[in-house]
Design a protein around this motif. Structure first.
Motif, PDB file in Angstrom:
ATOM      1  N   SER A  50      62.241  65.962  29.841  1.00  0.00           N
ATOM      2  CA  SER A  50      61.795  66.601  31.096  1.00  0.00           C
ATOM      3  C   SER A  50      60.431  66.097  31.544  1.00  0.00           C
ATOM      4  CB  SER A  50      61.781  68.123  30.951  1.00  0.00           C
ATOM      5  OG  SER A  50      60.805  68.526  30.013  1.00  0.00           O
ATOM      6  N   HIS A  51      59.555  65.785  30.584  1.00  0.00           N
ATOM      7  CA  HIS A  51      58.228  65.245  30.912  1.00  0.00           C
ATOM      8  C   HIS A  51      57.626  64.605  29.667  1.00  0.00           C
ATOM      9  CE1 HIS A  51      57.392  69.280  29.414  1.00  0.00           C
ATOM     10  NE2 HIS A  51      56.110  68.975  29.270  1.00  0.00           N
ATOM     11  N   PHE A  52      56.416  64.077  29.764  1.00  0.00           N
ATOM     12  CA  PHE A  52      55.917  63.205  28.688  1.00  0.00           C
ATOM     13  C   PHE A  52      55.298  63.922  27.503  1.00  0.00           C
ATOM     14  CE2 PHE A  52      51.223  63.079  28.749  1.00  0.00           C
ATOM     15  CZ  PHE A  52      50.930  63.715  29.953  1.00  0.00           C
ATOM     16  N   HIS A  53      55.098  65.241  27.547  1.00  0.00           N
ATOM     17  CA  HIS A  53      54.396  65.931  26.455  1.00  0.00           C
ATOM     18  C   HIS A  53      55.147  65.812  25.120  1.00  0.00           C
ATOM     19  CE1 HIS A  53      51.953  68.561  29.458  1.00  0.00           C
ATOM     20  NE2 HIS A  53      51.364  67.409  29.192  1.00  0.00           N
ATOM     21  N   ASP A  54      54.352  65.656  24.046  1.00  0.00           N
ATOM     22  CA  ASP A  54      54.912  65.364  22.714  1.00  0.00           C
ATOM     23  C   ASP A  54      55.994  66.345  22.255  1.00  0.00           C
ATOM     24  OD1 ASP A  54      53.195  67.511  22.249  1.00  0.00           O
ATOM     25  OD2 ASP A  54      51.895  66.452  20.822  1.00  0.00           O
ATOM     26  N   CYS A  86      53.163  68.693  39.264  1.00  0.00           N
ATOM     27  CA  CYS A  86      53.248  70.149  39.031  1.00  0.00           C
ATOM     28  C   CYS A  86      52.625  70.431  37.664  1.00  0.00           C
ATOM     29  CB  CYS A  86      54.695  70.616  39.099  1.00  0.00           C
ATOM     30  SG  CYS A  86      55.395  70.464  40.760  1.00  0.00           S
ATOM     31  N   HIS A  87      53.450  70.475  36.610  1.00  0.00           N
ATOM     32  CA  HIS A  87      52.919  70.652  35.248  1.00  0.00           C
ATOM     33  C   HIS A  87      52.312  69.335  34.747  1.00  0.00           C
ATOM     34  CE1 HIS A  87      52.837  71.751  30.995  1.00  0.00           C
ATOM     35  NE2 HIS A  87      53.698  70.798  30.703  1.00  0.00           N
ATOM     36  N   THR A  88      52.963  68.223  35.112  1.00  0.00           N
ATOM     37  CA  THR A  88      52.407  66.877  34.861  1.00  0.00           C
ATOM     38  C   THR A  88      52.612  66.064  36.149  1.00  0.00           C
ATOM     39  OG1 THR A  88      54.499  65.892  34.108  1.00  0.00           O
ATOM     40  CG2 THR A  88      53.156  67.002  32.436  1.00  0.00           C
ATOM     41  N   GLY A 100      62.314  72.948  32.107  1.00  0.00           N
ATOM     42  CA  GLY A 100      61.263  72.235  31.381  1.00  0.00           C
ATOM     43  C   GLY A 100      59.985  73.066  31.459  1.00  0.00           C
ATOM     44  N   ASP A 101      58.835  72.401  31.466  1.00  0.00           N
ATOM     45  CA  ASP A 101      57.579  73.165  31.463  1.00  0.00           C
ATOM     46  C   ASP A 101      57.112  73.568  32.863  1.00  0.00           C
ATOM     47  OD1 ASP A 101      57.514  73.249  28.777  1.00  0.00           O
ATOM     48  OD2 ASP A 101      55.733  72.010  28.500  1.00  0.00           O
ATOM     49  N   LEU A 102      58.002  73.487  33.852  1.00  0.00           N
ATOM     50  CA  LEU A 102      57.652  74.098  35.147  1.00  0.00           C
ATOM     51  C   LEU A 102      57.726  75.610  35.043  1.00  0.00           C
ATOM     52  CD1 LEU A 102      58.967  72.013  38.142  1.00  0.00           C
ATOM     53  CD2 LEU A 102      56.915  71.816  36.777  1.00  0.00           C
TER      54      LEU A 102
END
Ligand code: ZN
Length: 338
Positions: free
Chosen positions: A97-101, A210-212, A229-231
């Motif tokens: 969903s996004h780049f966070h580990d 947004c979050h990233t 995801g983290d939205l």
């Protein structure tokens, strides 16, 4: 006789129906909750377990898809095994969903066999940041874990849950590091992407800043289910430090206004309905109002970040995000009002 059979048959059907509706399978690292036939939310444990973030499993009919890959390869391997058991076939697609580990480091457990899909921005960002992030983790995780364990030991009763979240996080990373290999997405897109399965279609939508810089929301149009995801975070402070609060808020507003969307799986926290999007919008809004008021009174950032946490958020976890969130929103509000 007919009635007798009707009573006999209707009971198990009713039980089966309610069982399927709320079917919950506890596992070592997560709990699996069935949201619809062929659709499962995979929810991290509040305490313990190596998942750290939430994930999803979707049976497309002829292919199996996993949404987000956790922070730890062993937890990811467990996710893969469960996805295969539930759908009866290997996993073909993994979405980052996004780049966070915590959403990507389990990628390697799905290789070979699956394609990893992300936005082009996210793939580039992983490539750019992950080697440094892994280096940093190798040097610092032991110290961070020790510090977190000391904090847990000395925390008052009402802060123990929060402290153990971080012990758990650093434990999951510590275990992952010896065998961790950066595994990049091999299919990328910008804006939107659809996967047409024989049973259902999933829609991947990119929301920028947004979050990233780039986050994917996965929509199952027929069921009105959204993997956010983290939205979306529920009952915990979101991380506002890598994105833009204003764009994030308007994206939440857009999704909130879409009456076809019913059930939401956040990146962290419990499965919820639409009201939780509003709760997060209000959180962002209240930090923006606090920032604006401080800027108008010429309160510097260094003083502002020590502002008291609003009462409504005092029971939320991820409390350590509050101060950097204030700083980030202050900076964004200052730019908007220049
Ligand atoms: Zn994140």
């Amino acid at each position: 006789m007919k009635n007798k059979w009707a009573i006999f048959l209707s009971l198990p059907v009713f039980l089966l129906h309610s069982f399927q509706k709320e079917k919950i399978i506890p596992e070592k690292d997560f709990v699996i909750r069935q949201l619809a036939p062929g659709v499962w939310a995979v929810i991290h444990h509040e305490q313990g377990g190596r998942a750290i973030c939430n994930a999803g499993i979707v049976d497309l009919g002829n292919k199996t898809l996993v949404f987000d890959a956790f922070i730890n390869q062993n937890a990811a391997a467990e996710l893969k095994k469960k996805a295969e058991q539930l759908t009866g076939r290997p996993v073909s697609f993994v979405i980052n969903s996004h780049f966070h580990d915590d959403h990507i480091r389990g990628n390697q457990s799905f290789i070979p066999g699956a394609s990893i899909i992300s936005t082009e921005w996210t793939k580039n960002k992983i490539q750019e940041t992950e080697p440094g992030e892994q280096e940093w983790a190798k040097k610092n995780t032991a110290t961070q874990l020790k510090k977190s364990m000391e904090q847990l030991a000395s925390a008052p009763e009402n802060e123990k849950n929060e402290a153990s979240v971080w012990v758990n996080y650093y434990k999951a990373i510590t275990q992952s590091l010896p065998d961790l290999k950066m595994t990049l997405p091999d299919i990328t897109f910008s804006n939107s992407f659809r996967i047409y399965g024989s049973k259902r279609t999933v829609q991947l939508v990119e929301y920028k800043n947004c979050h990233t810089g780039s986050d994917i929301v996965m929509i199952l149009p027929e069921e009105g289910i959204v993997f956010m995801g983290d939205l979306l975070f529920t009952e915990r402070h979101p991380w506002l430090g890598d994105g833009n609060p204003e764009t994030w808020k308007s994206t939440l507003n857009k999704l909130y206004a879409d009456t076809t969307l019913k059930l939401f799986v956040p990146g962290h926290g419990r499965v919820c309905q639409k009201d939780q999007l509003q709760v997060l919008m209000l959180y962002i809004e209240s930090l923006q109002q606090m920032s604006l008021s401080a800027i108008q009174k010429n309160v510097p950032d260094s003083v502002f970040i020590r502002s008291q946490m609003p009462e409504a958020y005092k029971d939320w976890s991820f409390k350590r995000f509050f101060m950097p969130n204030l700083s980030s929103v202050y900076e964004n509000t200052r730019k908007i009002n220049q």
